[in-house]
Design a protein around this motif. Structure first.
Motif, short mmCIF file in Angstrom:
data_model
loop_
_atom_site.label_atom_id
_atom_site.label_comp_id
_atom_site.label_asym_id
_atom_site.label_seq_id
_atom_site.Cartn_x
_atom_site.Cartn_y
_atom_site.Cartn_z
N TRP A 280 -14.65 8.31 3.81
CA TRP A 280 -14.28 7.59 2.36
C TRP A 280 -12.79 7.41 2.56
N HIS A 281 -12.28 6.29 1.98
CA HIS A 281 -11.03 6.00 1.97
C HIS A 281 -10.47 5.89 0.56
N ASN A 282 -9.26 6.60 0.19
CA ASN A 282 -8.85 6.55 -1.41
C ASN A 282 -7.28 5.89 -1.11
N ILE A 283 -7.28 4.57 -1.54
CA ILE A 283 -5.99 3.78 -1.23
C ILE A 283 -5.43 3.41 -2.63
N THR A 284 -3.94 3.63 -2.60
CA THR A 284 -3.32 3.12 -3.67
C THR A 284 -2.55 1.89 -3.29
N VAL A 285 -2.83 0.74 -4.38
CA VAL A 285 -2.17 -0.36 -4.13
C VAL A 285 -1.02 -0.67 -5.04
N LEU A 286 0.10 -0.91 -4.58
CA LEU A 286 1.17 -1.17 -5.71
C LEU A 286 1.38 -2.60 -5.81
N PHE B 99 -5.37 2.26 8.20
CA PHE B 99 -6.34 1.55 8.37
C PHE B 99 -6.61 0.21 7.56
N PHE B 100 -5.66 -0.07 6.81
CA PHE B 100 -5.71 -1.01 6.06
C PHE B 100 -4.43 -2.05 5.63
N TYR B 101 -4.22 -3.01 5.54
CA TYR B 101 -3.29 -3.79 4.92
C TYR B 101 -3.42 -4.92 4.07
N ILE C 43 1.01 -1.27 -0.06
CA ILE C 43 0.00 0.01 -0.11
C ILE C 43 1.04 1.29 -0.05
N ASP C 44 0.70 2.06 -0.81
CA ASP C 44 1.26 3.43 -0.88
C ASP C 44 0.76 4.16 0.47
N ARG C 45 1.79 4.28 1.38
CA ARG C 45 1.36 4.66 2.66
C ARG C 45 0.82 6.44 2.60
N SER C 46 1.31 6.87 1.70
CA SER C 46 0.78 8.54 1.58
C SER C 46 -0.65 8.51 1.10
N SER C 47 -1.14 7.19 0.88
CA SER C 47 -2.65 7.19 0.47
C SER C 47 -3.36 6.66 1.60
N ASP C 48 -2.65 6.10 2.71
CA ASP C 48 -3.38 5.68 3.76
C ASP C 48 -2.64 6.03 5.01
N PRO C 49 -2.65 7.24 5.51
CA PRO C 49 -1.52 7.84 6.58
C PRO C 49 -2.13 7.21 7.84
N LEU D 151 -6.85 -7.10 0.59
CA LEU D 151 -6.98 -6.12 1.19
C LEU D 151 -7.82 -6.32 2.41
N MET D 152 -7.11 -6.00 3.59
CA MET D 152 -7.84 -6.29 4.87
C MET D 152 -7.73 -4.98 5.87
N THR D 153 -8.60 -5.02 6.63
CA THR D 153 -8.78 -3.93 7.84
C THR D 153 -7.67 -4.17 8.84
#
Length: 733
Positions: A394-400, A371-373, A362-368, A381-383
């Motif tokens: 709302w959460h906007n997450i970027t997965v790499l 909340f997710f892993y 997870i790009d940590r800048s998108s999930d400071p 993708l898990m909580t």
């Protein structure tokens, strides 16, 4: 009439009628016989002699030959081209004459009395004509001439000597033309000019490709519209006759590639039409045609005006980043989902033949808030933390996705997570409610209108239910009415309220929502009994108004002030005595060592010294710093236990402190458990364990007890047994 003036005016050119009129005036209307004796003058052009050229002679019959007559010449060229002898009247040309420049000259002559200057004859006009000689050869005014004759043309005015002239063999011809005057007779002159004849082009040559086979290559990562290569067909014609158009006529890449014509260089440019993939197809074959766009019907027998070539295109492999199955993910998750729940599985693959393994992150800048892993291998993708819609909806997450063998090949995908609302917040008052009721209030009187808020957002909207709490359901003083519009009224149930009897009422109110499950909370509504005027306006809400006298006597006020003064003096005296009883500190230069070292300056009676433990420092470390007293250059730490009541050390404060530490340790999701270090700054004189500092202890007795918890005293041992404090619990060690 003034003769001089008349002669001056007569020197200008005048008409014949004016001349006759002037003569009549001059000679008083007596007509005289004209006495000019002369012939018409002619002279040849281009005289090249050294002496002036004789033109003619002017003579008046009044001239007796004695020189009394003076001849004057005026008009065109007089004095510059022609001169006259004023005595004899002979006219000569003093410059070379050219008929082609000027063919005749108009002059005027006059005879004057040399002595008196009066005219002897009226002024007359005569013409000198220049006679032509053959001194110019014929000239072509617009030469040299240029002409264009289409190749293969039939005869014209300037006839072609050959019928099979080919522009591609020779394009230009130079022809010299001569013209003679006098019909070519002897003595005539001749002139020449040049005619440059250019053969204009016609389309009599078909295009021909320089190569019958082309080999080209292109990277599979090449974007659409990128150039693959060029093909060229040569046409011996030029201009419009050489224009051609390129097209793809056959092959297995007609839908993958395209070709365009470069009109400047008449070349064909092959471009990419669709994305390429080395893994799907590695080579293509194209058949390219180049054809003239302008063809003359009379040359169709020369053959087709087109040509073809074959192009082989190879697709080269490149290491591409992973490719996700979806370009975007949208997930809806209830806010009460358990930690560790998989909410979405993202999947990516390596498009290359090597098919490298993929690792996810997870790009940590998108999930400071972390909340997710995401599982590193499966992409699940898990909580990782409890979700709260009221905090973040709302959460906007970027997965790499990264290739394991080539970390620089990374691709990303966006995942939008919408947190669905769950009824996890109870309604509560929207503000603190406090009202008053007049002593003279009547039954059924409105006291206050209540409203509530709820952080939840149910789809059907908020609806609140109000009621008195069960313990106040039969309240004899006030009642509640639910207005069914998310508000409620507080009404008086009786009349006759008295401050002396009860000045404040606390009314517990139950507020419930319409969620599933239904949640509720209890809020307290405070009502004060006040004195009011006849209009119902508040006068006083303090019960002291009934018990205190309206005014005090002067003696009573002096007695009260005297008591206050005595109390202040006693307090100041006690504080000063406490200062003098404090012992001075022992100064030690080693105090400046800034390490994690606990220093004990004074060791007391151990268990006998109940002042060894200061609970106030545990609650607020700043308090210890505030109570330090500087008695010398360097301050020393002093026991704070003497400022803390002994009754607070055994039970109440310690109990709250331990519970607070346990709560922090149990509900802290960010840091691991840690030990709580307490510092004991004063120990008394009779410690069994002697110094607790390993740095100052010189004892090597192996029987020395290090059970510090036991040595702290019976009250700490009892505390440990009560609350089960253990090392590493995060509360007390």
């Amino acid at each position: 009439m003034d003769l001089t003036a008349t002669l001056s005016e007569s020197s200008r050119p005048i008409s014949k009628a004016s001349e006759n009129k002037l003569l009549d005036t001059l000679f008083q209307h007596h007509r005289l016989k004209r006495s000019w004796v002369w012939n018409q003058f002619f002279v040849l052009e281009e005289y090249t002699g050294t002496d002036p050229l004789y033109v003619g002679k002017l003579h008046s019959d009044m001239d007796k030959g004695d020189g009394s007559i003076k001849y004057i010449l005026s008009g065109d060229g007089a004095g510059t081209m022609f001169t006259i002898d004023d005595t004899t009247g002979d006219i000569h040309a003093i410059q070379r004459l050219d008929r082609e420049e000027r063919s005749q000259y108009t002059l005027r002559a006059q005879a004057l009395d040399r002595r008196t200057g009066r005219p002897m004859e009226p002024e007359s006009e005569f013409i000198i004509k220049i006679q032509d000689i053959n001194d110019n050869e014929p000239k072509f005014l617009d030469g040299p001439y240029a002409a264009s004759v289409p190749e293969m043309s039939p005869v014209g005015i300037i006839r072609t000597a050959l019928t099979n002239m080919d522009r591609e063999a020779r394009e230009c011809y130079e022809v010299i033309i001569q013209a003679k005057d006098m019909s070519g007779l002897l003595g005539g002159l001749a002139g020449t000019t040049t005619v440059n004849i250019t053969l204009s082009d016609v389309n009599d040559n078909p295009p021909r490709f320089l190569q019958k086979h082309y080999q080209m290559s292109i990277l599979e990562s090449a974007p659409v519209s990128s150039t693959v290569g060029r093909v060229l067909a040569k046409d011996l014609d030029e201009g419009i006759s050489a224009e051609m158009k390129y097209s793809l006529v056959d092959g297995d890449g007609l839908d993958v590639f395209d070709i365009a014509t470069d009109t400047k260089y008449q070349a064909g440019i092959i471009t990419v039409r669709k994305p390429l993939s080395f893994e799907t197809k590695r080579s293509y074959t194209l058949k390219v045609e180049g054809a003239n766009t302008h063809v003359e019907m009379r040359f169709l027998n020369l053959g087709p005006f087109r040509d073809t070539t074959t192009v082989h295109i190879s697709v080269e492999d490149v290491d591409e980043p992973p490719v996700f199955e979806a370009s975007f993910y949208f997930v809806e998750v209830p806010e009460d989902v358990d930690i560790g729940t998989t909410i979405q599985i993202v999947s990516a693959r390596d498009p290359d033949v090597t098919n490298n393994s993929i690792r996810y992150s997870i790009d940590r800048s998108s999930d400071p808030g972390r909340f997710f892993y995401v599982d590193i291998t499966t992409g699940a993708l898990m909580t990782a933390r409890p979700l709260d819609r009221e905090d973040v909806a709302w959460h906007n997450i970027t997965v790499l996705a990264m290739e394991m063998n080539n970390p620089i090949q990374i691709e990303s995908v966006a995942i939008t997570v919408k947190i669905l609302d769950v009824n996890d917040n109870a309604p509560k008052f929207d503000k603190f409610y406090e009202a008053h009721v007049c002593e003279n209030a009547k039954a059924g009187q409105l006291i206050e209108t209540l409203s509530a808020v709820d952080q939840d957002d149910p789809p059907e909207g908020q609806h609140f239910y109000y009621s008195l709490a069960p313990e106040a359901a039969n309240n004899p003083n006030f009642t509640l009415r639910d207005n069914q519009d998310n508000t409620a009224w507080i009404l008086t149930r009786r009349s006759g309220y008295r401050q002396r009897t009860q000045n404040t009422f606390y009314l517990p109110i139950l507020i419930a929502d319409n969620g599933q499950p239904m949640l509720s909370s209890t809020g307290t509504f405070t009502i004060q009994v006040c004195l009011c005027d006849n209009n119902g306006d508040e006068v006083s809400c303090s019960p002291m108004a009934h018990t205190l006298p309206i005014s005090l006597s002067r003696g009573a006020l002096l007695a009260i002030l005297g008591c206050v003064f005595v109390l202040l003096v006693l307090v100041l005296f006690m504080l000063s005595m406490r200062r003098y009883r404090k012992q001075p500190y022992i100064i030690n230069e080693e105090e400046n060592v800034h390490e994690n070292i606990v220093r004990y300056d004074d060791e007391g009676g151990g268990e006998e010294d109940t002042e060894a433990f200061d609970i106030a420092a545990m609650w607020n470390p700043r308090e210890a710093q505030m109570l330090r007293i500087r008695q010398d250059i360097q301050p020393e730490i002093e026991s704070l236990s003497r400022y803390v009541p002994q009754t607070c050390m055994m039970h109440d404060n310690i109990h709250k402190y331990v519970l607070a530490k346990l709560y922090e340790a149990d509900f802290d999701f960010y840091t691991p458990p840690f030990d709580s270090l307490q510092t004991y700054m004063f120990e008394g004189d009779g410690s069994v364990a002697q110094s607790l500092s390993s740095l100052q202890s010189i004892s090597t007795d192996s029987n020395q007890s290090y059970d510090y918890l036991t040595d702290w005293g019976p009250h700490f041992k009892k505390l440990a047994e009560m609350y089960g404090a253990s090392e590493g619990s995060g509360a007390l060690s």
